[in-house]
Design a protein around this motif. Structure first.
Motif, PDB file in Angstrom:
ATOM      1  N   MET A 184      11.765 -20.009   2.323  1.00  0.00           N
ATOM      2  CA  MET A 184      11.943 -19.111   3.459  1.00  0.00           C
ATOM      3  C   MET A 184      11.950 -17.691   2.904  1.00  0.00           C
ATOM      4  O   MET A 184      12.171 -17.470   1.707  1.00  0.00           O
ATOM      5  N   HIS A 185      11.745 -16.709   3.795  1.00  0.00           N
ATOM      6  CA  HIS A 185      11.822 -15.319   3.368  1.00  0.00           C
ATOM      7  C   HIS A 185      12.311 -14.462   4.525  1.00  0.00           C
ATOM      8  O   HIS A 185      12.326 -14.889   5.688  1.00  0.00           O
ATOM      9  N   ARG A 186      12.721 -13.251   4.185  1.00  0.00           N
ATOM     10  CA  ARG A 186      13.092 -12.265   5.198  1.00  0.00           C
ATOM     11  C   ARG A 186      12.900 -10.866   4.628  1.00  0.00           C
ATOM     12  O   ARG A 186      13.053 -10.635   3.432  1.00  0.00           O
ATOM     13  N   GLY A 187      12.530  -9.920   5.511  1.00  0.00           N
ATOM     14  CA  GLY A 187      12.466  -8.524   5.131  1.00  0.00           C
ATOM     15  C   GLY A 187      13.834  -7.885   5.284  1.00  0.00           C
ATOM     16  O   GLY A 187      14.632  -8.299   6.135  1.00  0.00           O
ATOM     17  N   ARG A 188      14.110  -6.883   4.473  1.00  0.00           N
ATOM     18  CA  ARG A 188      15.378  -6.174   4.557  1.00  0.00           C
ATOM     19  C   ARG A 188      15.160  -4.785   5.144  1.00  0.00           C
ATOM     20  O   ARG A 188      14.047  -4.265   5.142  1.00  0.00           O
ATOM     21  N   PRO A 189      16.201  -4.165   5.678  1.00  0.00           N
ATOM     22  CA  PRO A 189      16.036  -2.850   6.311  1.00  0.00           C
ATOM     23  C   PRO A 189      15.504  -1.804   5.330  1.00  0.00           C
ATOM     24  O   PRO A 189      15.672  -1.914   4.115  1.00  0.00           O
ATOM     25  N   HIS A 190      14.873  -0.788   5.898  1.00  0.00           N
ATOM     26  CA  HIS A 190      14.322   0.296   5.094  1.00  0.00           C
ATOM     27  C   HIS A 190      14.364   1.582   5.904  1.00  0.00           C
ATOM     28  O   HIS A 190      14.669   1.575   7.108  1.00  0.00           O
ATOM     29  N   ASN A 191      14.046   2.672   5.263  1.00  0.00           N
ATOM     30  CA  ASN A 191      14.063   3.984   5.909  1.00  0.00           C
ATOM     31  C   ASN A 191      12.800   4.160   6.732  1.00  0.00           C
ATOM     32  O   ASN A 191      11.709   4.341   6.189  1.00  0.00           O
ATOM     33  N   ASP A 192      12.938   4.110   8.060  1.00  0.00           N
ATOM     34  CA  ASP A 192      11.779   4.165   8.954  1.00  0.00           C
ATOM     35  C   ASP A 192      11.265   5.577   9.196  1.00  0.00           C
ATOM     36  O   ASP A 192      10.370   5.776  10.015  1.00  0.00           O
ATOM     37  N   VAL A 209       0.830  -1.203   0.000  1.00  0.00           N
ATOM     38  CA  VAL A 209       0.000   0.000   0.000  1.00  0.00           C
ATOM     39  C   VAL A 209       0.868   1.259   0.000  1.00  0.00           C
ATOM     40  O   VAL A 209       0.547   2.244  -0.664  1.00  0.00           O
ATOM     41  N   ALA A 210       1.970   1.255   0.746  1.00  0.00           N
ATOM     42  CA  ALA A 210       2.913   2.378   0.769  1.00  0.00           C
ATOM     43  C   ALA A 210       4.320   1.817   0.866  1.00  0.00           C
ATOM     44  O   ALA A 210       4.578   0.909   1.661  1.00  0.00           O
ATOM     45  N   VAL A 211       5.235   2.362   0.059  1.00  0.00           N
ATOM     46  CA  VAL A 211       6.611   1.881  -0.005  1.00  0.00           C
ATOM     47  C   VAL A 211       7.546   3.074   0.203  1.00  0.00           C
ATOM     48  O   VAL A 211       7.405   4.093  -0.488  1.00  0.00           O
ATOM     49  N   PRO A 212       8.494   2.985   1.146  1.00  0.00           N
ATOM     50  CA  PRO A 212       9.392   4.119   1.383  1.00  0.00           C
ATOM     51  C   PRO A 212      10.406   4.261   0.247  1.00  0.00           C
ATOM     52  O   PRO A 212      10.705   3.291  -0.461  1.00  0.00           O
ATOM     53  N   PRO A 213      10.958   5.460   0.057  1.00  0.00           N
ATOM     54  CA  PRO A 213      12.006   5.612  -0.945  1.00  0.00           C
ATOM     55  C   PRO A 213      13.268   4.876  -0.518  1.00  0.00           C
ATOM     56  O   PRO A 213      13.511   4.662   0.671  1.00  0.00           O
ATOM     57  N   ALA A 214      14.067   4.489  -1.478  1.00  0.00           N
ATOM     58  CA  ALA A 214      15.330   3.817  -1.183  1.00  0.00           C
ATOM     59  C   ALA A 214      16.266   4.780  -0.452  1.00  0.00           C
ATOM     60  O   ALA A 214      16.222   5.995  -0.661  1.00  0.00           O
ATOM     61  N   SER A 215      17.085   4.219   0.414  1.00  0.00           N
ATOM     62  CA  SER A 215      18.047   5.029   1.155  1.00  0.00           C
ATOM     63  C   SER A 215      19.244   4.164   1.496  1.00  0.00           C
ATOM     64  O   SER A 215      19.288   2.969   1.181  1.00  0.00           O
ATOM     65  N   ALA A 216      20.225   4.773   2.184  1.00  0.00           N
ATOM     66  CA  ALA A 216      21.405   4.017   2.603  1.00  0.00           C
ATOM     67  C   ALA A 216      21.042   2.898   3.561  1.00  0.00           C
ATOM     68  O   ALA A 216      21.771   1.906   3.680  1.00  0.00           O
ATOM     69  N   LEU A 217      19.901   3.019   4.241  1.00  0.00           N
ATOM     70  CA  LEU A 217      19.460   1.976   5.169  1.00  0.00           C
ATOM     71  C   LEU A 217      18.922   0.753   4.444  1.00  0.00           C
ATOM     72  O   LEU A 217      18.776  -0.309   5.038  1.00  0.00           O
ATOM     73  N   GLY A 218      18.562   0.895   3.177  1.00  0.00           N
ATOM     74  CA  GLY A 218      17.999  -0.195   2.402  1.00  0.00           C
ATOM     75  C   GLY A 218      16.692   0.229   1.777  1.00  0.00           C
ATOM     76  O   GLY A 218      16.172   1.314   2.041  1.00  0.00           O
ATOM     77  N   ASP A 219      16.157  -0.646   0.942  1.00  0.00           N
ATOM     78  CA  ASP A 219      14.921  -0.311   0.223  1.00  0.00           C
ATOM     79  C   ASP A 219      13.736  -1.163   0.659  1.00  0.00           C
ATOM     80  O   ASP A 219      12.684  -1.132   0.031  1.00  0.00           O
ATOM     81  N   GLY A 220      13.904  -1.941   1.738  1.00  0.00           N
ATOM     82  CA  GLY A 220      12.785  -2.721   2.250  1.00  0.00           C
ATOM     83  C   GLY A 220      12.399  -3.906   1.395  1.00  0.00           C
ATOM     84  O   GLY A 220      11.262  -4.380   1.482  1.00  0.00           O
ATOM     85  N   ALA A 221      13.329  -4.409   0.575  1.00  0.00           N
ATOM     86  CA  ALA A 221      13.029  -5.582  -0.254  1.00  0.00           C
ATOM     87  C   ALA A 221      12.684  -6.775   0.629  1.00  0.00           C
ATOM     88  O   ALA A 221      13.069  -6.847   1.807  1.00  0.00           O
TER      89      ALA A 221
END
Length: 296
Positions: A266-274, A132-144
């Protein structure tokens, strides 16, 4: 019906085109999607605009729906339907959660490689996430979200290793997985509500008939083995199964719906800009029996 399918990884995962999931889903569409799930394990549908009710009703075509751990706690929620999991960094009022928010810290366990609800006696089958909402990519990661193919990983094991592990059982525990990241602040009664469960280490996937590893961060140890020895085996298998050749990384766009088969991935979330909202909605279908009841 015939789906438009584009495979995106040599082993698994495919983009599905030509379908608007807002429209009514008939039996032939459900059958075609199941066939694609059995073949590819992870399906990506782009440009889908589903409300929570539509997502719930679509997911219900594939089996009874789970009410996840967060919704089962009760209390006020941001989302109306308990069958829809709130996979976001937003609180009950739609505001960004603080960095030390207890539910945010609990959810960070999803950044470990895992299989959903393997700590339950009867685990889950399909997971569905809608962006529904996706943060912009950043040095923290893109939330893939990354997915690993447990069938291909099993196939790549030496035959001697397959023979060694085929009959093993692992104990899965949500408190073990959260403890790995130092999170121990569970609500009163939650430990009693979710005791450890035992699952086969190797399963035969019912749709493809292929053998698959059944791994998860929730897997604490091997039943009947000394705990340190079992944990080392699980660590080795996880390291093997999450090599880049077995992994598909999904970069989210608003409107994406991703379906995956928890029995063979299996799956995992990656870091993103909080500092920006990240809002994914999840539906999960339940299995019908314990993995211990399955034929090897």
């Amino acid at each position: 019906m015939v789906l438009e399918i584009r495979q995106v990884n040599p082993h698994f995962a495919a983009e599905i085109g030509g379908i608007d999931l807002n429209k009514s889903v008939d039996g032939s569409m459900v059958d075609a999607i199941w066939e694609a799930i059995d073949r590819y394990a992870v399906l990506v549908f782009r440009n889908q605009r589903l409300g929570d009710t539509q997502l719930r009703d679509f997911a219900a075509n594939f089996g009874p729906l789970e009410i996840g751990r967060a919704a089962a706690r009760g209390g006020r929620r941001r989302l109306a339907h308990p069958e829809i999991g709130d996979i976001s960094n937003l609180d009950e009022d739609g505001r960004l959660r603080q960095r030390d928010d207890r539910r945010r810290l609990d959810s960070l366990g999803n950044r470990l490689w895992h299989t959903d609800a393997s700590y339950m006696p009867v685990p889950v089958v399909l997971g569905m996430l809608h962006a529904v909402a996706v943060p912009p990519a950043s040095a923290l990661g893109d939330g893939a979200t990354e997915f690993a193919d447990m069938r291909a990983a099993y196939d790549a094991l030496p035959e001697t290793m397959k023979a060694e592990i085929d009959g093993l059982v692992a104990e899965h525990d949500i408190f073990w997985s959260r403890g790995q990241i130092g999170f121990t602040e569970f609500a009163p009664g939650e430990r009693e509500q979710y005791p450890p469960s035992r699952q086969r280490l190797v399963r035969r996937h019912p749709g493809s008939r292929r053998k698959t590893l059944y791994l998860s961060a929730h897997a604490s140890h091997i039943v009947g083995w000394p705990v340190p020895e079992g944990r080392l085996l699980l660590l080795d298998l996880n390291t093997h199964a999450t090599q880049s050749e077995f992994v598909y990384s999904h970069k989210w766009r608003v409107g994406d719906l991703v379906i995956w088969d928890n029995r063979c991935t299996m799956h995992r979330g990656r870091p993103h800009n909080d500092t920006y909202p990240r809002d994914l909605r999840r539906a999960t279908t339940l299995d019908v029996g314990s993995t211990l009841e399955e034929a090897a």
